[in-house]
Design a protein around this motif. Structure first.
Motif, short mmCIF file in Angstrom:
data_model
loop_
_atom_site.label_atom_id
_atom_site.label_comp_id
_atom_site.label_asym_id
_atom_site.label_seq_id
_atom_site.Cartn_x
_atom_site.Cartn_y
_atom_site.Cartn_z
N HIS A 1 0.87 -1.18 0.00
CA HIS A 1 0.00 0.00 0.00
C HIS A 1 0.91 1.22 0.00
O HIS A 1 1.72 1.39 0.90
CB HIS A 1 -0.92 0.03 1.21
N PHE A 2 0.72 2.08 -0.98
CA PHE A 2 1.63 3.18 -1.22
C PHE A 2 0.97 4.52 -0.91
O PHE A 2 -0.25 4.66 -0.99
CB PHE A 2 2.12 3.14 -2.68
N GLU A 3 1.82 5.50 -0.56
CA GLU A 3 1.33 6.84 -0.23
C GLU A 3 0.79 7.54 -1.47
O GLU A 3 1.26 7.33 -2.58
CB GLU A 3 2.45 7.68 0.37
N ALA A 4 -0.16 8.41 -1.25
CA ALA A 4 -0.77 9.18 -2.34
C ALA A 4 0.13 10.36 -2.70
O ALA A 4 0.83 10.91 -1.85
CB ALA A 4 -2.14 9.67 -1.92
N VAL A 5 0.09 10.75 -3.97
CA VAL A 5 0.84 11.91 -4.43
C VAL A 5 -0.10 13.07 -4.75
O VAL A 5 0.36 14.19 -4.96
CB VAL A 5 1.72 11.57 -5.65
N ALA A 6 -1.40 12.81 -4.78
CA ALA A 6 -2.39 13.85 -5.05
C ALA A 6 -3.75 13.40 -4.53
O ALA A 6 -3.95 12.22 -4.24
CB ALA A 6 -2.47 14.14 -6.55
N PRO B 1 -0.25 6.18 -7.87
CA PRO B 1 -0.14 5.40 -9.11
C PRO B 1 0.02 3.90 -8.90
O PRO B 1 -0.58 3.10 -9.62
CB PRO B 1 1.08 6.00 -9.81
N LEU B 2 0.79 3.50 -7.91
CA LEU B 2 0.99 2.06 -7.70
C LEU B 2 -0.25 1.39 -7.12
O LEU B 2 -0.57 0.25 -7.48
CB LEU B 2 2.22 1.81 -6.84
N ASN B 3 -0.98 2.08 -6.25
CA ASN B 3 -2.23 1.52 -5.75
C ASN B 3 -3.27 1.43 -6.87
O ASN B 3 -4.03 0.46 -6.94
CB ASN B 3 -2.79 2.36 -4.60
N LEU B 4 -3.31 2.44 -7.74
CA LEU B 4 -4.22 2.39 -8.88
C LEU B 4 -3.85 1.25 -9.82
O LEU B 4 -4.73 0.56 -10.36
CB LEU B 4 -4.22 3.72 -9.62
N LEU B 5 -2.56 1.02 -10.01
CA LEU B 5 -2.09 -0.08 -10.86
C LEU B 5 -2.48 -1.43 -10.27
O LEU B 5 -2.96 -2.32 -10.97
CB LEU B 5 -0.58 0.01 -11.07
#
Length: 176
Positions: free
Chosen positions: A56-61, A74-78
């Motif tokens: 689970h990765f941090e959000a950038v926006a 992006p990685l969570n969306l992927l």
């Protein structure tokens, strides 16, 4: 509307709903009065790989759309898209194999066996909350397992799809 088009809409809808549910379960999608807006952090490549927990990765926006708030990682969306695509592939294969009756006789539930591993991915985020209800000793015993649930569910979904292909299911974008 033809049967093929109806199945394609059903499979696409299930895949999108599961991807959205996954994002909601990990906290990247939320419902509530938020307004309208967009905010982002200053761009840094290392921020894309910052983890808040395993897988689970941090959000950038963040994107606020009225009552919907989406944290963009992006990685969570992927990962959500990959899980949705694998779930769609398994559902497609299960429907085609069931229609062709190539599954073993007497295995009424076996046709859906490829869909069940997707539930493990949801357990990667929700299971710690459930174990808190059981108490800290239960949580401590299983905490090491949670990091493996998402890769395990991805591997099982992929393995199930490969098994379906070997049994005669068409490619994902083949005829329904």
């Amino acid at each position: 509307m033809g049967v093929r088009r109806s199945r394609a809409i059903l499979i696409g809808g299930v895949a999108c709903c599961y991807a959205l549910f996954y994002l909601y379960a990990i906290g990247d999608l939320d419902l509530g009065p938020a307004g309208w807006g967009w905010s982002s952090l200053p761009w840094q490549w290392q921020r894309l790989l910052t983890q808040r927990s395993p897988w689970h990765f941090e959000a950038v926006a963040s994107l606020e759309l009225g009552y919907l708030v989406l944290l963009l990682s992006p990685l969570n969306l992927l990962l959500a898209a990959l899980l949705g695509l694998l779930l769609a592939g398994n559902l497609h294969g299960a429907l085609v194999l069931r229609q062709r009756r190539t599954c073993a006789t007497g295995a009424d539930v076996a046709w859906s066996a490829g869909l069940w591993p997707a539930l493990l991915a949801g357990g990667a985020c929700c299971a710690p909350s459930l174990l808190l209800l059981l108490g800290i000793p239960g949580l401590g015993a299983f905490i090491g397992l949670f990091a493996w649930l998402l890769p395990l569910s991805l591997a099982l979904l992929l393995g199930s799809r490969l098994w379906q292909r070997r049994r005669g299911a068409p490619a994902l974008f083949g005829p329904l």
